[in-house]
Design a protein around this motif. Structure first.
Motif, PDB file in Angstrom:
ATOM      1  N   SER A 145       0.972  -1.123   0.032  1.00 36.02           N
ATOM      2  CA  SER A 145       0.088   0.153   0.130  1.00 36.02           C
ATOM      3  C   SER A 145       0.887   1.156  -0.081  1.00 36.02           C
ATOM      4  N   PRO A 146       0.283   2.277  -0.518  1.00 39.65           N
ATOM      5  CA  PRO A 146       1.384   3.579  -0.379  1.00 39.65           C
ATOM      6  C   PRO A 146       1.713   3.824   0.862  1.00 39.65           C
ATOM      7  N   ASP A 147       0.829   3.762   2.030  1.00 39.19           N
ATOM      8  CA  ASP A 147       1.347   3.864   3.310  1.00 39.19           C
ATOM      9  C   ASP A 147       2.586   2.947   3.734  1.00 39.19           C
ATOM     10  N   ALA A 150       5.670   4.348   1.954  1.00 39.82           N
ATOM     11  CA  ALA A 150       6.194   5.733   2.709  1.00 39.82           C
ATOM     12  C   ALA A 150       6.684   5.236   3.966  1.00 39.82           C
ATOM     13  N   HIS A 167       2.377   9.030   1.970  1.00 42.68           N
ATOM     14  CA  HIS A 167       1.210   8.034   1.081  1.00 42.68           C
ATOM     15  C   HIS A 167       0.501   8.863   0.326  1.00 42.68           C
ATOM     16  N   TYR A 171      -0.732   8.428  -3.684  1.00 41.52           N
ATOM     17  CA  TYR A 171      -2.156   8.345  -4.006  1.00 41.52           C
ATOM     18  C   TYR A 171      -2.619   9.556  -5.320  1.00 41.52           C
TER      19      TYR A 171
END
Length: 388
Positions: A145-147, A150, A167, A171
């Motif tokens: 996931s982007p989180d 990051a 993050h 997105y």
């Protein structure tokens, strides 16, 4: 951006209803618009509303620049111009110096240049830094996931802000049409939702399931389970595909380590209990303390599991999935691999083990971006756990 026949007021209404979580068809009916028109309008922006560029009151206007140009021609000093415009002398002097000095200052060309400098968005960070972009795209391809990306970048490059990104910036690069050159937008298909545009979060009403004989309520569960300091407490439930296909999931609360159990025979209690028992017996005894489950009828023979594994089973209250929130969150992550409309019978145990391995090796924010596999390995090797 095309308006698809919507007036500015209608566009504002579309965005308002979209943020409230209304469906495309409901929005179109409310506006009396043709079918698919609202969907197309929103899709072209990736679900991200574009904010028009606006001039801040702090900045000089075109009229003020014209006054500066005329004042220069009349031989006024910078301080005289500033006093007449009600601006700071440094603002006027910087404005003149930035745009060619008193001999070359022209109001029209200066205003155009200022507008260009203030244009938003600026080039995205991922477009500016190919090395960072390559890393982000590689991790998206692994279904991170982007989180997670990051957080991992902050750990890998703690002193290099050029190799860090938030993050939200990832997105935006994926969904905002103004950033389409920043990253390969097909990577959005590797996100958990796999949606082509961002959607507002919508609360879903949970549904209760049947009553089970001899159940032990979660209120009787030991207090040590709640703080996650003692390992070996598990949560579980079924992940449904096209009925009656399903798999069972088990998640260890401390490490978030996940096991997925194939259910090729069906989802009735007599079909689920033997396979669930076998999976639980594969866990070392010192990490087999309790199991918390939803009130599904598949766990009706829970006492048989306890007899075999010596693991007491506690059942959640009706319509209270948050009481096994670790498992709920994990099952949501698994939807990236096991979609709701899929026939889960086609996944062998080897397939499910591979999915669990990939999930267990993705970093988690709650563990400071260490992986569940690392956390579980620590539990297995912990002398404290062995003697508990």
């Amino acid at each position: 951006m095309r308006d698809y026949g919507f007036s500015p007021a209608q566009q504002d209404e579309i965005w308002r209803r979209w943020r409230e979580g209304q469906s495309f068809s409901l929005i179109e009916r409310a506006l009396g618009a043709p079918m698919q028109s609202a969907r197309r309008f929103l899709q072209q922006s990736g679900g991200v509303r574009l904010t028009p560029q606006q001039l801040s009151e702090r900045h000089l206007s075109a009229g003020e620049r014209e006054e500066i140009s005329r004042g220069i021609a009349a031989g006024e000093s910078g301080r005289q111009l500033a006093r007449r415009l009600g601006r700071s002398p440094s603002t006027v002097s910087c404005e003149i110096a930035r745009n060619g000095g008193r001999d070359r200052y022209r109001a029209a060309s200066t205003d155009e240049a200022a507008y260009a400098r203030g244009r938003r968005p600026k080039q995205a960070k991922l477009a500016q830094r190919p090395a960072l972009r390559a890393l982000v795209e590689a991790k998206l391809a692994l279904c991170w996931s982007p989180d997670q990306i990051a957080g991992w970048l902050r750990r890998q490059f703690p002193d290099d802000t050029a190799m860090q990104i938030s993050h939200e910036a990832i997105y935006v690069s994926l969904y905002d049409p103004r950033c389409r050159q920043a990253i390969d937008r097909s990577r959005a298909q590797r996100l958990r939702s796999a949606r082509p545009m961002r959607r507002p979060k919508i609360a879903r009403r949970p549904t209760g399931r049947g009553i089970i004989r001899g159940m032990v309520s979660i209120t009787a569960r030991p207090a040590e389970v709640k703080d996650r300091k003692v390992p070996g407490h598990w949560e579980g439930d079924l992940v449904m595909g096209t009925r009656p296909s399903a798999v069972a999931t088990l998640v260890e609360r401390t490490s978030r380590y996940t096991t997925i159990v194939a259910l090729p025979d069906g989802i009735k209690a007599e079909q689920v209990i033997p396979r669930l028992t076998k999976s639980l017996l594969g866990i070392p005894p010192h990490l087999r303390r309790t199991l918390t489950w939803d009130r599904g009828r598949e766990i009706a023979e829970h006492q048989a599991i306890t007899t075999e594994t010596r693991m007491p089973i506690y059942l959640c209250k009706p319509r209270s999935p948050w009481q096994r929130g670790t498992n709920e969150n994990t099952n949501r992550l698994l939807r990236q691999y096991l979609p709701k409309g899929a026939d889960l019978h086609r996944f062998s145990q080897a397939d499910l083990d591979a999915i669990a391995h990939e999930l267990n090796h993705r970093p988690r924010k709650t563990h400071d971006y260490r992986t569940p596999a690392e956390g579980y390995a620590d539990l297995l090797n912990s002398s404290d756990a062995l003697t508990a």
